[in-house]
Structures are given as structure tokens and as C-alpha cells.
Design a protein around this motif. Structure first.
Motif, PDB file in Angstrom:
ATOM      1  N   CYS A 116     -24.481  25.048  44.484  1.00 53.37           N
ATOM      2  CA  CYS A 116     -24.836  25.386  45.594  1.00 53.37           C
ATOM      3  C   CYS A 116     -25.445  23.863  46.200  1.00 53.37           C
ATOM      4  O   CYS A 116     -25.440  23.170  45.392  1.00 53.37           O
ATOM      5  CB  CYS A 116     -26.547  26.256  45.039  1.00 53.37           C
ATOM      6  SG  CYS A 116     -25.992  27.574  44.095  1.00 53.37           S
ATOM      7  N   ARG A 117     -24.842  24.694  47.034  1.00 56.69           N
ATOM      8  CA  ARG A 117     -24.847  22.849  48.326  1.00 56.69           C
ATOM      9  C   ARG A 117     -26.078  23.932  49.454  1.00 56.69           C
ATOM     10  O   ARG A 117     -25.610  25.005  49.883  1.00 56.69           O
ATOM     11  CB  ARG A 117     -23.707  22.867  49.271  1.00 56.69           C
ATOM     12  CG  ARG A 117     -22.782  23.051  49.258  1.00 56.69           C
ATOM     13  CD  ARG A 117     -21.472  22.749  49.950  1.00 56.69           C
ATOM     14  NE  ARG A 117     -20.707  22.015  49.586  1.00 56.69           N
ATOM     15  CZ  ARG A 117     -19.733  22.554  48.516  1.00 56.69           C
ATOM     16  NH1 ARG A 117     -19.405  24.145  49.067  1.00 56.69           N
ATOM     17  NH2 ARG A 117     -18.939  22.395  47.512  1.00 56.69           N
ATOM     18  N   PRO A 118     -27.155  23.104  50.166  1.00 60.31           N
ATOM     19  CA  PRO A 118     -27.502  23.656  50.681  1.00 60.31           C
ATOM     20  C   PRO A 118     -27.163  23.236  52.423  1.00 60.31           C
ATOM     21  O   PRO A 118     -26.563  21.777  52.246  1.00 60.31           O
ATOM     22  CB  PRO A 118     -28.827  22.799  51.251  1.00 60.31           C
ATOM     23  CG  PRO A 118     -29.019  21.106  50.425  1.00 60.31           C
ATOM     24  CD  PRO A 118     -27.082  21.728  49.253  1.00 60.31           C
ATOM     25  N   VAL A 143     -25.421  27.613  49.256  1.00 61.51           N
ATOM     26  CA  VAL A 143     -24.424  27.790  49.467  1.00 61.51           C
ATOM     27  C   VAL A 143     -23.816  27.960  48.181  1.00 61.51           C
ATOM     28  O   VAL A 143     -23.086  25.879  47.667  1.00 61.51           O
ATOM     29  CB  VAL A 143     -23.242  27.303  50.297  1.00 61.51           C
ATOM     30  CG1 VAL A 143     -21.710  28.269  50.568  1.00 61.51           C
ATOM     31  CG2 VAL A 143     -23.935  28.224  52.000  1.00 61.51           C
ATOM     32  N   PRO A 144     -23.176  29.033  47.349  1.00 60.40           N
ATOM     33  CA  PRO A 144     -23.128  28.686  45.812  1.00 60.40           C
ATOM     34  C   PRO A 144     -21.084  28.423  46.128  1.00 60.40           C
ATOM     35  O   PRO A 144     -20.942  28.619  46.900  1.00 60.40           O
ATOM     36  CB  PRO A 144     -23.222  29.442  45.426  1.00 60.40           C
ATOM     37  CG  PRO A 144     -22.540  31.145  46.506  1.00 60.40           C
ATOM     38  CD  PRO A 144     -23.722  30.149  47.317  1.00 60.40           C
ATOM     39  N   TYR A 145     -20.763  27.581  45.199  1.00 65.04           N
ATOM     40  CA  TYR A 145     -19.129  27.348  44.956  1.00 65.04           C
ATOM     41  C   TYR A 145     -19.747  26.793  43.798  1.00 65.04           C
ATOM     42  O   TYR A 145     -19.763  26.383  42.855  1.00 65.04           O
ATOM     43  CB  TYR A 145     -19.121  25.850  45.847  1.00 65.04           C
ATOM     44  CG  TYR A 145     -19.944  24.234  45.644  1.00 65.04           C
ATOM     45  CD1 TYR A 145     -19.136  23.397  44.228  1.00 65.04           C
ATOM     46  CD2 TYR A 145     -21.020  24.211  45.662  1.00 65.04           C
ATOM     47  CE1 TYR A 145     -19.847  22.556  43.966  1.00 65.04           C
ATOM     48  CE2 TYR A 145     -21.550  22.935  45.401  1.00 65.04           C
ATOM     49  CZ  TYR A 145     -20.898  22.836  44.533  1.00 65.04           C
ATOM     50  OH  TYR A 145     -21.434  20.482  44.271  1.00 65.04           O
ATOM     51  N   THR A 146     -17.716  26.487  42.653  1.00 64.58           N
ATOM     52  CA  THR A 146     -17.829  27.014  41.491  1.00 64.58           C
ATOM     53  C   THR A 146     -16.922  25.870  41.042  1.00 64.58           C
ATOM     54  O   THR A 146     -15.834  26.153  41.557  1.00 64.58           O
ATOM     55  CB  THR A 146     -17.200  27.998  41.562  1.00 64.58           C
ATOM     56  OG1 THR A 146     -17.903  29.684  41.408  1.00 64.58           O
ATOM     57  CG2 THR A 146     -16.956  28.174  39.770  1.00 64.58           C
ATOM     58  N   GLU A 147     -17.229  25.304  40.795  1.00 63.72           N
ATOM     59  CA  GLU A 147     -16.034  24.264  39.397  1.00 63.72           C
ATOM     60  C   GLU A 147     -16.109  24.194  37.753  1.00 63.72           C
ATOM     61  O   GLU A 147     -17.361  25.054  37.464  1.00 63.72           O
ATOM     62  CB  GLU A 147     -17.101  23.278  39.398  1.00 63.72           C
ATOM     63  CG  GLU A 147     -17.942  22.250  40.771  1.00 63.72           C
ATOM     64  CD  GLU A 147     -18.786  21.317  41.418  1.00 63.72           C
ATOM     65  OE1 GLU A 147     -18.471  20.180  39.651  1.00 63.72           O
ATOM     66  OE2 GLU A 147     -18.754  20.578  42.107  1.00 63.72           O
ATOM     67  N   ILE A 184     -12.343  25.574  29.741  1.00 65.31           N
ATOM     68  CA  ILE A 184     -12.520  25.320  31.005  1.00 65.31           C
ATOM     69  C   ILE A 184     -13.196  26.581  30.752  1.00 65.31           C
ATOM     70  O   ILE A 184     -12.891  27.616  31.178  1.00 65.31           O
ATOM     71  CB  ILE A 184     -10.910  25.516  31.501  1.00 65.31           C
ATOM     72  CG1 ILE A 184     -10.051  24.319  31.008  1.00 65.31           C
ATOM     73  CG2 ILE A 184     -11.923  25.091  33.168  1.00 65.31           C
ATOM     74  CD1 ILE A 184      -8.850  24.186  32.379  1.00 65.31           C
ATOM     75  N   VAL A 185     -14.861  25.550  31.958  1.00 56.88           N
ATOM     76  CA  VAL A 185     -16.126  27.092  31.951  1.00 56.88           C
ATOM     77  C   VAL A 185     -15.827  26.695  33.519  1.00 56.88           C
ATOM     78  O   VAL A 185     -16.705  25.472  33.449  1.00 56.88           O
ATOM     79  CB  VAL A 185     -16.998  26.269  30.973  1.00 56.88           C
ATOM     80  CG1 VAL A 185     -17.857  27.576  31.589  1.00 56.88           C
ATOM     81  CG2 VAL A 185     -16.993  26.768  29.383  1.00 56.88           C
TER      82      VAL A 185
END
Length: 565
Positions: A396-398, A212-216, A390-391
Motif C-alpha cells: 500500500c502507498r498513501p 492505495v494497494p498495488y501488487t508486486e 513468483i508470488v
């Protein structure tokens, strides 16, 4: 993810093996070949194959530790090579070439043609015109005009109306009956047997892993070259042309005619008959020793016998004249002698002399003067600036998820159906068709016709004819008569003389100088930077797997079943 799925599949396989070993404890009749502790087994709710779970005959559940390899995300710190650019100012020597003018004095040797004039007597022929009056007869065409009359015919146009008959095609329509064949379709129901595959849908459950992708948002530092403009004062050299008007003196040589009086002496003399005294020896030798008498003999000094060479001792009877010192008389001879008569006179002579005069003249001289000027030049430079931004970094987390999916299978079935079949039959039909035809009609119309009638007309005209007349006239005729004349012509010949002169030459030479120049260079500075990286690593861990049956007593898994219903 792939390693995790492989580990899960191996665990499921081990569980299936344990279950199959437990199920192998019951025979076909449900009795165990090794344990007879159970007297009877009856069908009880919640049992498997008639064996009671949890009783003395049921299998016991034990957990066995197994080593399993799993995939796990680990955050590592790595050193990434980076390159930074630093602007450095350097100095180098540059060759600058400029043009320097210098004046050199050179000596030149050249040849000059000097004219020399001489008078040459020349004989030439001149055509002298002589005019005579000559009577000439010629013919002249005299025009004579007469008036005549002639008759000619003219076509005069006129118009007549003529009745004309013509034929016209008039169209008309008729209905014609025709017969044609038509294929008429009709439908019949036909019973048809066919084989169909009937789909059977089964629902199954499946577990799967999803990243599952997530953005930091990560703060990042970067370097930017910001341009800025500076005004730099620059010195440059310009060759400025300067025009000067100068005055000089030059020598001009011209041929000038000069008339001088020349004294010439002319000889106007001629030949005269004179008596010339000769010696007797010469006379004797000249006449061969022969004596001549008479008048001519005496004039020439001849005696009757001549003079003795040793002298004459005798008198005139012997043929000698009066006695001289040498004993001989003088002898005279008559000869043609040229008598010179010089006459001196002055004659004008024209000669050409080269006269050199100095004349002032004005000329324009252009020279280049070196001027140093200053100008302000805009120079674009760059300064490094460190900025922060800021980029968004996607990670991704399984996650483990479950989904149901349907499996479709097909079963063959024989079915019957009524199918409509379209067929055709031939029918004969009749139809009326309009047909267009043409009939011929004769009509009459009045047409204008252009015609011509001949008419005779009379015309008077003038005719000019020419008649020849003979006339006489007196014509002056000029003839050329050749005469030979003599003249003295001054002939100028050119003599080559070598002279030397000095002249100034402006020489331009290139002078190269070393000039110091400052320039900016971007120098690459390598370095290393720490970056956080997520890496998937295999991790070894122990998992407890259920194992059915008593391991300590040696009883087989699934034993204790005596009877089966």
C-alpha cells in the motif's frame, strides 16, 4: 495515517489562532488603539473589514518554522526464524523373537491295573420256565348288519317375483327472497394541518488520506519433499510345516485265557471203631480207680482190683494179666478214630494272563522347518528439492484525496393538506337465494324373492350292531419255577502296579536376538532468513506556517484600520 491527520489538525488550529489575532486589531469602529498611521480607510474591493491589504496599514505576512511529527513508511530488513527439515538415516537395534523347537526326553511314572483271576463258588437262583395248557373262555363281539328305511324333509328353494312399493325423496329448487344489511364505504376530503421538516442540503469539501494497494511480483524460494520409490531386497524367515510318516513299534497287552490242569487232593476218609492200647495209669486215672467187672471191664483191661502202681506180683486172680517187663499187662480201649483216605485227581483250571506283543504302527509327525526367503519390497522415500516461484505481494502507498460531502439539516414548517377519509354507511338490500328442498314420492318395483318349500324324501341305510358270543380256547401258560444251583465263577480283581516309561516331548522356546535396523528421521534445523518489511515510523520535520503582522515593530496583527464604513 492517524499521525498525519493529527499533525494536519494541529497546523490548521495554529493558522486559525493567527488569523483571530490579526482580526483582533480592529475595534468596533475600525480604528486601531495603538497605530494612527492611517488617516482614513475606505471600502476597497478586495479588503477585509475595510482594511486595505498591502498598504502601510495592512498586516504583513511572515512564516514561522514549526516542528511537526509525520508518519512515513520505511522499508526495514528483519531476520525471521525459519525451520528446515533434513532427512537423516539412523541405525537402531531391534529385538526379534523367533520360536525354536527342541526335543526333550522325560520319564513318567504311571499306575496300571493288572487283573487277577480267582475262582469263587457261587450259589444262584434260576427261574426255570414250565409250560402248561390251560383252557380259557373269552367273549367276542360279532357284527350283524341290517337294512332300514327312513323319511326326511328337504327345503327346496324357488324364486318368486313380488311387486314392492317404496318411498323416494325427490329434490327440487325454489327461489327465496331475503333482506340483508351492507356497510357501504364512501370517501370525504378533510383539511389537515401538519408540521414537516424541510431538508436543507449543504455541500462541504474534505481531504483524506487513502492507502492505495498495488501488487508486486516477488521471486520466492521454497523446499519440497519429492517422494520416490525404491525396490529394496528384504530377507525374512518362514516356518514351513513338514509332514512325515513314521513307523514305530508299540507294545499291546491283552488278557488271554489259559487252561491248565491242576492236581487237587480230596480226603474221602471216615470214622472207624478201633482198639487203642492205653497204659494202666491212664486207665486208672481215667476211671477214678474204680473196678468194673463184666465183659466191658475186661475189654478195657480192667481187673477186679486194678493194677498196682508198683507192679503186679500176683497172678490172674488179682485181676492182672500176663506179666510184662514192668509187671503190668497191656490194656485196649475201643474208640472212634478218623481214618484218612486221600484221593488225588486233576481238574482243568482257566486263568487269564497278560500277554504283551509288539505291533508295528504308522503315525504322522509334523515339524516346522525354518526357511529363509527373499522378497523385493517397494519403499517410499523423500528427497528435498529447492524450487522457485513468483508470488504476488500486495503493498500500500498513501495518497491524499479530496471529496465533497453533503450535510443535511432540517427546518420545521407548518403546512396544510387535503386528506381523503374513508367512512361507511349502513344500507338495506334484497336478494333472491335458491333453496333446495325434497318432496316424498311413492314408487313401485318388481323384486325377486327367494323362498323354500318343504319336500319329503325316503332313504335306505344300513345299521351294524354287535352281539356278544362266548368261545373257548386252549392257551399255553408258562410259569417260572425257581431252582437253586451252584457254580464256580472266575472273579477278576484289579491290582494296581506302578510302572515307569520314557517319552519324548517337543518344547518350543522363544529366542530373542538383536537385529540392526535402519530408519529415516526428519530432523528440524533452525535458521534465520532476511525479509523486507514496510513499517510506518513517526518522522520529525519542520514546516513553515504563515504568521500575519510585523513582529519587529511590535504592531499588532490587523492594525492600521482607522475608520470603518
Amino acid at each position: 495515517m492517524k499521525n498525519f491527520l493529527m499533525t494536519l489538525a494541529l497546523g490548521l488550529m495554529a493558522t486559525n489562532v493567527a488569523v483571530s489575532d490579526a482580526a483582533a486589531g480592529c475595534t468596533a469602529c475600525g480604528t486601531s488603539p495603538t497605530v494612527s498611521a492611517c488617516s482614513s480607510c475606505g471600502p476597497v474591493a478586495g479588503t477585509t473589514n475595510g482594511c486595505v491589504a498591502g498598504s502601510g496599514c495592512a498586516p504583513t505576512t511572515n512564516y514561522v518554522a514549526r516542528t511537526v511529527t509525520r508518519s512515513q513508511y520505511v522499508t526495514e530488513t528483519r531476520l525471521v526464524p525459519t525451520v528446515e527439515y533434513v532427512r537423516e538415516t539412523k541405525t537402531r537395534m531391534k529385538d526379534v523373537t523367533r520360536c525354536v523347537a527342541s526335543v526333550e526326553t522325560r520319564e513318567q511314572t504311571y499306575e496300571v491295573c493288572v487283573p487277577v483271576t480267582e475262582e469263587v463258588e457261587q450259589t444262584y437262583t434260576v427261574c426255570v420256565p414250565v409250560t402248561e395248557e390251560v383252557e380259557q373262555t373269552y367273549t367276542v363281539c360279532v357284527p350283524v348288519t341290517e337294512t332300514k328305511s327312513r323319511t326326511y324333509t328337504v327345503q327346496v328353494p324357488y324364486t318368486e317375483q313380488v311387486e314392492q312399493t317404496y318411498t323416494v325423496k325427490v329434490p327440487y329448487t325454489e327461489m327465496v327472497t331475503s333482506t340483508y344489511n351492507v356497510c357501504v364505504p364512501y370517501t370525504e376530503m378533510v383539511t389537515q394541518t401538519y408540521t414537516a421538516r424541510t431538508p436543507v442540503i449543504e455541500t462541504k469539501t474534505q481531504k483524506y488520506m487513502v492507502n492505495v494497494p498495488y501488487t508486486e511480483q516477488v521471486e520466492q524460494t521454497y523446499t519440497v519433499n519429492v517422494p520416490y520409490t525404491e525396490e529394496v531386497e528384504q530377507t525374512y524367515t518362514v516356518q514351513v510345516p513338514v509332514t512325515e510318516t513314521k513307523t514305530g513299534v508299540r507294545k499291546v497287552s491283552r488278557c488271554v485265557p489259559v487252561t491248565t490242569m491242576k492236581t487237587i487232593t480230596e480226603d474221602h476218609g471216615g470214622y472207624e471203631c478201633q482198639l487203642v492200647e492205653v497204659s494202666p495209669t491212664t486207665l486208672t486215672a481215667g476211671y477214678g480207680g474204680h473196678s468194673r467187672g463184666g465183659l466191658f471191664g475186661r475189654l478195657r483191661g480192667g481187673c477186679g482190683t486194678g493194677c498196682a502202681p508198683a507192679g503186679c506180683d500176683t497172678g490172674c486172680d488179682s485181676g492182672c494179666g500176663a506179666a510184662t517187663t514192668n509187671g503190668c499187662a497191656p490194656t485196649y480201649v475201643q474208640r472212634q478214630v478218623y481214618v484218612s483216605k486221600p484221593v488225588t485227581r486233576e481238574v482243568p483250571v482257566t486263568t487269564y494272563q497278560m500277554q504283551t506283543t509288539e505291533e508295528p504302527y504308522t503315525y504322522t509327525s509334523t515339524t516346522c522347518v525354518t526357511e529363509t526367503k527373499t522378497r523385493v519390497v517397494k519403499v517410499t522415500k523423500y528427497r528435498p528439492e529447492t524450487r522457485t516461484r513468483i508470488v504476488n505481494v500486495t503493498k500500500c502507498r498513501p495518497e491524499e484525496r479530496t471529496r465533497e460531502y453533503q450535510v443535511r439539516t432540517c427546518v420545521l414548517e407548518t403546512k396544510t393538506r387535503e386528506v381523503p377519509v374513508t367512512r361507511t354507511r349502513m344500507e338495506t338490500r334484497t336478494r333472491e337465494t335458491p333453496v333446495t328442498k325434497c318432496r316424498t314420492e311413492t314408487r313401485t318395483r318388481v323384486v325377486n324373492v327367494n323362498k323354500c318349500r318343504p319336500e319329503e324324501r325316503t332313504q335306505e341305510y344300513q345299521v351294524t350292531s354287535y352281539q356278544n358270543e362266548t368261545r373257548t380256547r386252549t392257551v399255553p401258560v408258562t410259569k417260572m419255577v425257581q431252582e437253586t444251583r451252584t457254580r464256580k465263577v472266575p472273579v477278576t480283581k484289579m491290582t494296581t502296579e506302578t510302572r515307569t516309561r520314557t517319552y519324548n516331548v517337543t518344547v518350543y522356546s522363544n529366542v530373542t536376538e538383536q537385529v540392526e535396523e535402519t530408519y529415516t528421521v526428519c530432523v528440524a534445523v533452525p535458521g534465520q532468513k532476511e525479509v523486507q518489511v514496510r513499517v510506518c515510523r513517526p518522522v520529525v520535520c519542520e514546516v513553515m506556517v504563515p504568521a500575519y503582522g510585523s513582529v519587529s515593530t511590535g504592531v499588532a496583527v490587523g492594525a492600521g484600520c482607522v475608520t470603518c464604513n
